[in-house]
Write an enzyme that holds these catalytic residues in place. Structure first.
Site, PDB file in Angstrom:
ATOM      1  N   GLY A 225      29.563  32.757  46.390  1.00 12.86           N
ATOM      2  CA  GLY A 225      29.730  31.499  47.097  1.00 12.86           C
ATOM      3  C   GLY A 225      29.280  31.586  48.533  1.00 12.86           C
ATOM      4  O   GLY A 225      29.813  30.916  49.419  1.00 12.86           O
TER       5      GLY A 225
ATOM      6  N   ALA B 225      47.184  26.805  40.254  1.00 13.53           N
ATOM      7  CA  ALA B 225      47.322  27.745  39.139  1.00 13.53           C
ATOM      8  C   ALA B 225      46.258  28.835  39.210  1.00 13.53           C
ATOM      9  O   ALA B 225      46.547  30.030  39.035  1.00 13.53           O
ATOM     10  CB  ALA B 225      47.226  26.997  37.808  1.00 13.53           C
TER      11      ALA B 225
ATOM     12  N   VAL C 140      29.321  31.470  38.379  1.00 12.85           N
ATOM     13  CA  VAL C 140      30.416  32.425  38.183  1.00 12.85           C
ATOM     14  C   VAL C 140      31.284  32.090  36.974  1.00 12.85           C
ATOM     15  O   VAL C 140      32.008  32.954  36.469  1.00 12.85           O
ATOM     16  CB  VAL C 140      31.310  32.548  39.435  1.00 12.85           C
TER      17      VAL C 140
ATOM     18  N   TYR D 181      44.131  23.847  40.767  1.00  9.10           N
ATOM     19  CA  TYR D 181      43.680  24.757  41.828  1.00  9.10           C
ATOM     20  C   TYR D 181      44.769  25.768  42.179  1.00  9.10           C
ATOM     21  O   TYR D 181      44.500  26.967  42.325  1.00  9.10           O
ATOM     22  CB  TYR D 181      43.310  23.919  43.049  1.00  9.10           C
TER      23      TYR D 181
END
Length: 243
Positions: free
Chosen positions: A11, A157, A63, A155
């Site tokens: 990223g 989690a 990814v 998000y």
């Protein structure tokens, strides 16, 4: 050309990833600049590193795609050498109240933010071990993974899962002198944080200011340094004193 230790930054074309990649390049690491779709920005980052006397190469994959990720990582290792470290930064958000959250939004966030822990790290660890140089792995979680956040069940989690996975992997790799730590950012200033929301958000932060991408990069710089060789299995909160 000097044979520098290599660090993968996933990223890297995003705000935090860009700052991390540029900062680590200043510390004399060769940077594998990962991106999924923003090739123009990733290429500019690599060019900036090289123009300043550093070493960098581009690597592209999604990814969340296990086979693609493995194939591209192993090809990069074959061509350029194993990584000394990895910064697992790539991630997405798909926010919504849980009753209204689409299954696709749950799946995409879990696949990108949590499954990527396995997809990225599993193929690169054995080559890292074979270097016999130790190593540094830094994952990026979030305050949402610690405290939870309205509208971010998916998000939160995923980011909580990253913390658990990081701690377990740290135990497994300790005997190899590979440290594994996690950074949990708070609210980092971006173009999306502005207006009325910005003023309300600041009230939640004891320091009464947003973090900068450079704050996360500085923490990553420390965690990959020799000064952090005795630090592993830790979650470093960079959040201005929230919670």
């Amino acid at each position: 050309m000097q044979n520098l230790k290599r660090i993968l930054v996933t990223g890297a074309s995003g705000g935090i990833g860009r700052s991390i990649a540029l900062e680590l390049a200043k510390q004399n690491y060769s940077i594998a600049v990962h991106y999924r779709s923003n090739e123009e920005t990733a290429r500019q980052i690599a060019e900036d590193i090289i123009s300043n006397g550093g070493q960098a190469n581009l690597i592209r994959f999604d990814v969340s795609n296990r086979e693609e990720t493995k194939t591209q990582l192993l090809a990069d290792i074959e061509a350029n050498g194993a990584y000394y470290g990895a910064i697992c930064n790539a991630g997405i958000t798909r926010d919504n109240a849980f009753p209204a959250m689409a299954g696709e939004d749950w799946d995409n966030v879990i696949h990108t933010n949590l499954d990527s822990f396995y997809n990225v790290l599993n193929p690169i660890i054995m080559p890292m071990i074979k270097l016999r140089q130790g190593g540094r792995i830094v994952t990026i979680s979030s305050i949402a993974g610690i405290t939870g956040n309205r509208g971010q069940v998916n998000y939160s989690a995923a980011k909580a899962g990253i913390i658990g996975a990081t701690k377990s992997l740290a135990i497994e790799l300790a005997k190899r002198k590979i440290t594994v730590n996690c950074i949990a950012p708070g609210i980092i200033e971006t173009d999306m944080i502005q207006g009325a929301f910005a003023e309300e958000a600041k009230k939640m932060i004891p320091l009464r200011t947003f973090g900068q991408t450079e704050d996360i990069a500085a923490t990553a710089k420390f965690l990959v340094s020799d000064g952090a060789k005795y630090i592993t299995k830790q979650v470093i909160n960079v959040n201005g004193g929230m919670y």
